[in-house]
Enzyme design. Structure first.
Site, PDB file in Angstrom:
ATOM      1  N   TYR A 143      -1.001   0.681  -2.863  1.00  0.00           N
ATOM      2  CA  TYR A 143      -0.384   1.975  -2.582  1.00  0.00           C
ATOM      3  C   TYR A 143      -1.073   2.660  -1.406  1.00  0.00           C
ATOM      4  O   TYR A 143      -2.224   2.397  -1.089  1.00  0.00           O
ATOM      5  CB  TYR A 143      -0.374   2.883  -3.814  1.00  0.00           C
ATOM      6  N   CYS A 144      -0.292   3.506  -0.759  1.00  0.00           N
ATOM      7  CA  CYS A 144      -0.787   4.374   0.304  1.00  0.00           C
ATOM      8  C   CYS A 144      -0.274   5.775  -0.033  1.00  0.00           C
ATOM      9  O   CYS A 144      -0.119   6.093  -1.202  1.00  0.00           O
ATOM     10  CB  CYS A 144      -0.325   3.882   1.678  1.00  0.00           C
ATOM     11  N   GLU A 145       0.014   6.591   0.950  1.00  0.00           N
ATOM     12  CA  GLU A 145       0.502   7.939   0.647  1.00  0.00           C
ATOM     13  C   GLU A 145       1.986   7.941   0.286  1.00  0.00           C
ATOM     14  O   GLU A 145       2.371   8.566  -0.690  1.00  0.00           O
ATOM     15  CB  GLU A 145       0.226   8.884   1.818  1.00  0.00           C
ATOM     16  N   TYR A 162       1.242   7.203  -3.352  1.00  0.00           N
ATOM     17  CA  TYR A 162       0.466   8.151  -4.149  1.00  0.00           C
ATOM     18  C   TYR A 162       1.179   9.488  -4.277  1.00  0.00           C
ATOM     19  O   TYR A 162       1.058  10.158  -5.306  1.00  0.00           O
ATOM     20  CB  TYR A 162      -0.928   8.344  -3.550  1.00  0.00           C
TER      21      TYR A 162
END
Length: 102
Positions: free
Chosen positions: A62-64, A91
């Site tokens: 995951y990232c933003e 996220y």
């Protein structure tokens, strides 16, 4: 195409067989928080640190919001990782779903 997982599917994963990989920067993790139990390897360092990620486990990236997660998933799949999932919405979606608009 690559597999995705949604925030509500994380609870069904076996923590002994899954690595949560946060590919945001360290500063982003400190400012926004992270998913409990995840490891942080920023996307820009992923190729150099790829040996830190076990190939025998499912990898949830995951990232933003999902774009860097997609890129990271492609990198891992090209390096022979077979069970790689990108967290849909990253996220941002996870934190809103779990904690609401704080």
């Amino acid at each position: 195409m690559h597999p995705v997982i949604h925030w509500d599917g994380l609870d069904s994963l076996d923590p002994q067989d899954t690595v949560l990989l946060d590919v945001r920067t360290e500063a982003e993790c400190k400012k926004r928080g992270c998913i409990p139990g995840s490891i942080n390897i920023p996307l820009d360092s992923l190729r150099e640190r790829i040996d830190e990620i076990p190939k025998d486990k499912a990898i949830v990236i995951y990232c933003e919001v999902g774009l860097r997660g997609y890129v990271a998933a492609r990198i891992l799949m090209q390096r022979g990782f077979s069970r790689v999932f990108n967290l849909s919405g990253g996220y941002s979606t996870y934190s809103i779903a779990k904690h609401g608009l704080e």
